[in-house]
Design a protein around this motif. Structure first.
Motif, PDB file in Angstrom:
ATOM      1  N   VAL A 181       0.861  -1.200   0.000  1.00 44.57           N
ATOM      2  CA  VAL A 181       0.000   0.000   0.000  1.00 44.57           C
ATOM      3  C   VAL A 181       0.891   1.241   0.000  1.00 44.57           C
ATOM      4  N   LEU A 182       0.552   2.203  -0.834  1.00 37.84           N
ATOM      5  CA  LEU A 182       1.286   3.471  -0.867  1.00 37.84           C
ATOM      6  C   LEU A 182       0.361   4.610  -0.440  1.00 37.84           C
ATOM      7  N   SER A 183       0.843   5.457   0.461  1.00 36.96           N
ATOM      8  CA  SER A 183       0.150   6.704   0.787  1.00 36.96           C
ATOM      9  C   SER A 183       0.774   7.791  -0.089  1.00 36.96           C
ATOM     10  N   HIS A 184      -0.044   8.441  -0.904  1.00 37.94           N
ATOM     11  CA  HIS A 184       0.487   9.374  -1.903  1.00 37.94           C
ATOM     12  C   HIS A 184       0.326  10.833  -1.498  1.00 37.94           C
ATOM     13  N   GLN A 185       1.281  11.632  -1.968  1.00 35.31           N
ATOM     14  CA  GLN A 185       1.074  13.075  -1.939  1.00 35.31           C
ATOM     15  C   GLN A 185      -0.046  13.404  -2.935  1.00 35.31           C
ATOM     16  N   LEU A 186      -0.904  14.355  -2.569  1.00 32.88           N
ATOM     17  CA  LEU A 186      -1.971  14.812  -3.467  1.00 32.88           C
ATOM     18  C   LEU A 186      -1.604  16.179  -4.021  1.00 32.88           C
ATOM     19  N   LYS A 187      -1.852  16.356  -5.323  1.00 28.93           N
ATOM     20  CA  LYS A 187      -1.690  17.676  -5.944  1.00 28.93           C
ATOM     21  C   LYS A 187      -2.930  17.930  -6.788  1.00 28.93           C
ATOM     22  N   GLN A 188      -3.047  19.114  -7.347  1.00 24.67           N
ATOM     23  CA  GLN A 188      -4.224  19.402  -8.163  1.00 24.67           C
ATOM     24  C   GLN A 188      -4.328  18.399  -9.315  1.00 24.67           C
ATOM     25  N   PHE A 189      -5.463  17.696  -9.376  1.00 28.90           N
ATOM     26  CA  PHE A 189      -5.750  16.673 -10.385  1.00 28.90           C
ATOM     27  C   PHE A 189      -4.789  15.475 -10.330  1.00 28.90           C
ATOM     28  N   VAL A 190      -4.033  15.328  -9.244  1.00 28.75           N
ATOM     29  CA  VAL A 190      -3.108  14.186  -9.114  1.00 28.75           C
ATOM     30  C   VAL A 190      -3.421  13.441  -7.816  1.00 28.75           C
ATOM     31  N   ILE A 191      -4.014  12.235  -7.974  1.00 34.97           N
ATOM     32  CA  ILE A 191      -4.394  11.447  -6.788  1.00 34.97           C
ATOM     33  C   ILE A 191      -3.247  10.543  -6.343  1.00 34.97           C
ATOM     34  N   ASP A 192      -2.244  10.369  -7.211  1.00 31.61           N
ATOM     35  CA  ASP A 192      -1.134   9.461  -6.895  1.00 31.61           C
ATOM     36  C   ASP A 192       0.204  10.147  -7.153  1.00 31.61           C
ATOM     37  N   GLY A 193       0.465  11.200  -6.380  1.00 36.91           N
ATOM     38  CA  GLY A 193       1.706  11.966  -6.528  1.00 36.91           C
ATOM     39  C   GLY A 193       2.940  11.106  -6.295  1.00 36.91           C
ATOM     40  N   ASN A 194       4.099  11.615  -6.751  1.00 33.84           N
ATOM     41  CA  ASN A 194       5.336  10.819  -6.705  1.00 33.84           C
ATOM     42  C   ASN A 194       5.911  10.648  -5.304  1.00 33.84           C
ATOM     43  N   LYS A 195       5.641  11.585  -4.414  1.00 34.95           N
ATOM     44  CA  LYS A 195       6.127  11.432  -3.037  1.00 34.95           C
ATOM     45  C   LYS A 195       5.191  10.471  -2.316  1.00 34.95           C
ATOM     46  N   VAL A 196       5.741   9.374  -1.789  1.00 34.75           N
ATOM     47  CA  VAL A 196       4.872   8.344  -1.202  1.00 34.75           C
ATOM     48  C   VAL A 196       5.418   7.860   0.138  1.00 34.75           C
ATOM     49  N   ILE A 197       4.503   7.246   0.913  1.00 34.59           N
ATOM     50  CA  ILE A 197       4.879   6.530   2.141  1.00 34.59           C
ATOM     51  C   ILE A 197       4.556   5.067   1.889  1.00 34.59           C
TER      52      ILE A 197
END
Length: 393
Positions: A183-199
């Motif tokens: 499971v990855l927790s993602h950074q959120l950005k505008q229109f991006v639900i799966d940003g590159n910075k993850v936990i």
């Protein structure tokens, strides 16, 4: 400053308008979650409840930002899922599915909403029973909740993603549970639900992510799954997959007419956010989605399962890393839990005692508090045998 530069700056939490959009989306998704929970009753049809959740989000988002100059995209950011018992995630059936809820089922409800691409997601675990939750079901939910509380205090500027990964595994172990792998927790950005910075949920030799430090004005979807099983869920049937996201960087000249029709519909209706195949014409979708998948035009969200008899819990929240501290904007009160485990690990207790508020910069004099005032109201407690938890009917 050009309009483009101004727009780029305004996509950050430094802009009050952006914060308002995140919080408006969060308010809607929290209410949608409340509605879905109220509809979860024995013998209720799962697909009907999922549809009610999505319809509520569409209707509520349609009522905001109506009178603005530029058209603002808004609606469902992640389709309503209700994953039952040992089903871990992403179960959002098609209209033809006859699956019903039963007394005693453990439900993982997962959903998301966006306004102008600013996304708020939430997941919650609810047991279909009256009275307190006891035994291993209480343990697995308490493990997810305590891990979420610890994560909230560690997802802050200066801390690293690996700090969170290590901490949540320790919390789950304290309840004799496991964090679910992959499971990855993602950074959120505008229109991006799966940003590159993850936990990463669990670090192991096969799964590695780039080390990253959290920064002020970032937004994260913190995603916690706990299990009484081995925490290595399996895909049992690809036909159960109904949630997809358009892979925006891929193109292919589809051969079948049904595929071209479906892909055109997806590109128009769901160009960026994940969607449910339920929103497409079912017969055509069955044919067309296969070719789209074979050529990587869609990213699937597979339905995963632990072993029958395993208990699984899911808690996900959206957090804004504001200058004055971490602001958790999505959540729902838990039912009363009576876990079998008592968490007395000093490190876990120390994490829970951390404030979610940022330390004030500068050396200004502290105001003297009134007698009896607490300096921070954000301490959390691990869930023990008789926790003080908001009871939810």
């Amino acid at each position: 400053m050009s309009d483009e530069e101004r727009e780029e700056m305004e996509l950050d939490l430094a802009s009050p308008d952006v914060v308002t959009k995140y919080k408006s989306a969060a308010e809607i998704v929290n209410k949608a979650l409340q509605l879905v929970i109220s509809e979860c009753k024995p013998k209720a049809k799962i697909v009907d409840i999922c549809e009610k959740g999505d319809s509520f989000i569409r209707e509520q988002t349609g009522n905001v930002y109506k009178n603005v100059k530029r058209k603002i995209e808004r609606g469902v950011a992640f389709p309503t899922c209700i994953s039952v018992n040992n089903t871990v995630c992403h179960f959002s059936p098609l209209a033809s599915d006859e699956g019903l809820l039963e007394e005693g089922d453990i439900l993982k409800i997962d959903m998301g909403c966006h306004i102008d691409g600013f996304i708020a997601v939430v997941a919650h675990t609810h047991v279909l029973q009256q009275g307190p939750i006891t035994g291993r079901a209480a343990d697995v939910i308490a493990a997810a909740n305590t891990a979420a509380e610890v994560a909230l205090r560690l997802v802050k500027p200066g801390k690293k993603n690996k700090d969170v990964t290590e901490a949540i595994q320790k919390v789950a172990a304290a309840y004799d549970c496991r964090i679910v792998e992959g499971v990855l927790s993602h950074q959120l950005k505008q229109f991006v639900i799966d940003g590159n910075k993850v936990i990463l949920s669990v670090s192991n030799p096969e799964t590695k992510v780039e080390e990253a430090e959290f920064e002020e004005n970032e937004v994260y979807a913190v995603d916690i799954f706990t299990s009484t099983g081995d925490g290595k869920p399996k895909l049992l049937d690809e036909k159960q997959t109904t949630i997809y996201k358009r892979a925006v960087d891929r193109n292919y000249n589809l051969k079948m007419k049904a595929s071209r029709f479906i892909f055109s519909e997806i590109s128009q209706k769901f160009p960026i956010m994940p969607f449910s195949a339920r929103a497409l014409e079912e017969k055509r979708a069955r044919l067309g989605l296969v070719e789209c998948m074979n050529h990587d035009l869609l990213q699937p969200y597979p339905v995963l399962h632990e072993k029958p008899g395993d208990f699984v819990a899911h808690i996900k929240f959206t957090v804004l890393l504001m200058p004055n501290g971490s602001d958790r904007i999505t959540s729902h009160p838990l039912q009363e839990l009576q876990p079998t485990k008592v968490v007395d690990d000093p490190e876990i207790k120390a994490w829970l005692a951390l404030s979610t508020k940022a330390k004030k910069k500068g050396g200004g004099k502290k105001k003297k508090g009134k007698k009896g005032d607490k300096t921070s109201t954000t301490d959390a407690e691990p869930m023990e045998t008789e926790p003080k938890v908001d009871s939810q009917e």
